[in-house]
Design an enzyme around this catalytic site. Structure first.
Site, PDB file in Angstrom:
ATOM      1  CB  SER A 130      -0.964  -0.006   1.180  1.00 58.56           C
ATOM      2  OG  SER A 130      -0.254  -0.118   2.394  1.00 58.56           O
ATOM      3  CG  HIS A 147      -3.974  -0.496  -2.059  1.00 53.30           C
ATOM      4  ND1 HIS A 147      -4.402   0.801  -2.175  1.00 53.30           N
ATOM      5  CD2 HIS A 147      -3.623  -0.674  -0.767  1.00 53.30           C
ATOM      6  CE1 HIS A 147      -4.300   1.403  -0.997  1.00 53.30           C
ATOM      7  NE2 HIS A 147      -3.829   0.532  -0.125  1.00 53.30           N
ATOM      8  CE  LYS A 206      -7.259   1.257   1.094  1.00 56.07           C
ATOM      9  NZ  LYS A 206      -6.629   0.350   2.027  1.00 56.07           N
TER      10      LYS A 206
HETATM   11  C1  PLP Z   1      -6.656   0.182   3.464  1.00 51.47           C
HETATM   12  C2  PLP Z   1      -6.076  -1.145   3.795  1.00 51.47           C
HETATM   13  C3  PLP Z   1      -6.649  -1.981   4.751  1.00 51.47           C
HETATM   14  C4  PLP Z   1      -7.783  -1.528   5.627  1.00 51.47           C
HETATM   15  O1  PLP Z   1      -8.969  -1.454   4.947  1.00 51.47           O
HETATM   16  P1  PLP Z   1     -10.165  -0.569   5.536  1.00 51.47           P
HETATM   17  O2  PLP Z   1     -11.363  -1.141   4.911  1.00 51.47           O
HETATM   18  O3  PLP Z   1      -9.878   0.834   5.147  1.00 51.47           O
HETATM   19  O4  PLP Z   1     -10.142  -0.758   7.034  1.00 51.47           O
HETATM   20  C5  PLP Z   1      -6.110  -3.230   4.938  1.00 51.47           C
HETATM   21  N1  PLP Z   1      -5.035  -3.642   4.236  1.00 51.47           N
HETATM   22  C6  PLP Z   1      -4.438  -2.867   3.317  1.00 51.47           C
HETATM   23  C7  PLP Z   1      -3.263  -3.371   2.563  1.00 51.47           C
HETATM   24  C8  PLP Z   1      -4.931  -1.580   3.079  1.00 51.47           C
HETATM   25  O5  PLP Z   1      -4.314  -0.798   2.193  1.00 51.47           O
END
Ligand code: PLP
Length: 393
Positions: free
Chosen positions: A182, A210, A241
């Site tokens: 990320s 992602h 996302k």
């Molecule tokens: C954003 C993210 C999460 C968390 O997801 P949310 O739904 O925002 O809590 C978990 N793992 C990765 C790799 C992320 O980028």
């Protein structure tokens, strides 16, 4: 003697300030999109995870409104009690079908999905092998599980193999990796990880946060992109996302999902996903499947901007000593010398009408500008980014 048990907070905040690590929030205005507004100033948005532009899509918004009208604002309870709706099951089936797994389960966030899944799969007699750059939620899940953990250096399969030699001293072994990292934008070598796991009787959990909606022929993620669909693994991801909603999911075997329903505390002891978010995610998946051109446009934008960056920032410049970091995703990172420089650059770019993320420790080991590309960016908006960066070399 009167002491102040909260006095340490003042001291800690001073330490954070001195290191330049202090965080603050500034509000953005309007619907999410390729252009956003801060203090009324329009900014081309290179800081959003809304890769396909679905968080502000009129159809998704109307679907969320309709679900709220019909079912209310809150789920009102745990899924096991009053909080379960047909809509939840529809979303879980849609995810499982997209990922080509037997079943799926949705959590109230991706963070909670990782906490609940890691702590269900392993305990204190077990071993976790984790990439050093994994997301914080995987690290929290690891701590919650009580398992022994070994961190291997980023994407280093020889190091992973080395730790696997010790696997027999433990009951179970779980390998954890982001699929798209990320804060870096590169991918994990999933097929190699799965081969090692098979050889050493280990489970694999891959975090597709992602990658979902972005990678793979149908946008199902990195698992599809690397041709690993159907192999035994635990896929976690987020609805927040590319799907533009909120919530997390786990996709895998029917037995895995059944176990999570029975054991994952972060699913059992929390309120179910609200109707609006559930319906929005379901609609977003349908749009992603019906409109592959959105993903095609995203990749066109990524390749175009990446190429321009490589031309404009060829190798070492004073501001960008390492050029562009390797990436196979919409996340493009430019390492910067220090914390002060990255904050300064963030401000400079904002003055030029560009919003980027200035990421710094402790989120990442070294400061960097993090650009995220969207399907809805126009070529002109890409040009503006390149031009603005070009004045900061
Ligand atoms: C954003 C993210 C999460 C968390 O997801 P949310 O739904 O925002 O809590 C978990 N793992 C990765 C790799 C992320 O980028």
């Amino acid at each position: 003697m009167a002491t102040n048990p909260y006095g340490w907070i003042t001291k800690t905040l001073t330490t954070i300030q001195r290191a330049g690590w202090q965080r603050s929030v500034t509000p953005l205005q309007g619907r999410p999109g390729a252009v956003t507004y801060r203090n009324g100033q329009p900014l081309v948005n290179f800081a959003s995870n809304d890769y396909l532009g679905l968080a502000g899509d009129e159809r998704v918004i109307q679907t969320a409104i309709a679900a709220t009208q019909a079912l209310g604002t809150g789920a009102t309870g745990s899924r096991l009690l009053s909080g379960h709706r047909d809509l939840h099951r529809q979303l879980e089936r849609a995810i499982a079908q997209w990922k080509q797994t037997e079943d799926a389960i949705v959590f109230s966030s991706g963070y909670l999905a990782n906490l609940g899944t890691v702590s269900t799969l392993v305990g204190n007699r077990d071993l976790i092998l984790a990439d050093q750059y994994n997301h914080a939620s995987l690290k929290s899940g690891t701590r919650l599980s009580g398992a022994t953990v070994q961190i291997y250096s980023h994407n280093d399969m020889a190091a992973l193999r080395g730790y696997l030699q010790e696997r027999d001293r433990y009951r179970r072994c779980l390998i954890l990796s982001d699929s798209v990292f990320s804060m870096d934008g590169d991918l994990c070598p999933l097929a190699e990880i799965l081969d090692l796991a098979a050889q050493f009787d280990s489970m694999v959990l891959v975090d597709e946060a992602h990658a979902t909606g972005v990678l793979g022929a149908t946008g199902a993620g990195c698992v599809e992109h690397w041709g690993c669909t159907g192999r035994p693994l635990v896929q976690v991801g987020t609805l927040s996302k590319a799907l533009g909603s909120l919530g997390g999911y786990v996709a895998g075997s029917a037995e895995l999902i059944e176990l999570l329903r029975n054991r994952a505390s972060s699913w059992i002891y929390t309120t179910g996903l609200p109707p609006a978010n559930t319906a929005a995610a379901l609609r977003a998946i349908a749009i992603i499947q019906e409109e592959p051109e959105r993903r095609a446009r995203l990749w066109l934008n990524i390749l175009r901007i990446k190429q321009a960056l490589q031309e404009k920032i060829p190798s070492e410049t004073a501001t960008f000593p390492e050029g562009l970091m390797p990436s196979d995703s919409p996340i493009l990172c430019l390492p910067v010398r220090d914390v002060q420089t990255v904050i300064h650059l963030g401000h400079q770019l904002q003055q030029a009408g560009i919003l980027v993320s200035a990421v710094r420790p402790p989120t990442v080991p070294t400061s960097r500008l993090r650009l995220s590309i969207m399907a809805t960016h126009t070529p002109e908006q890409g040009d503006r980014l390149i031009e603005a960066l070009g004045t900061q070399l």
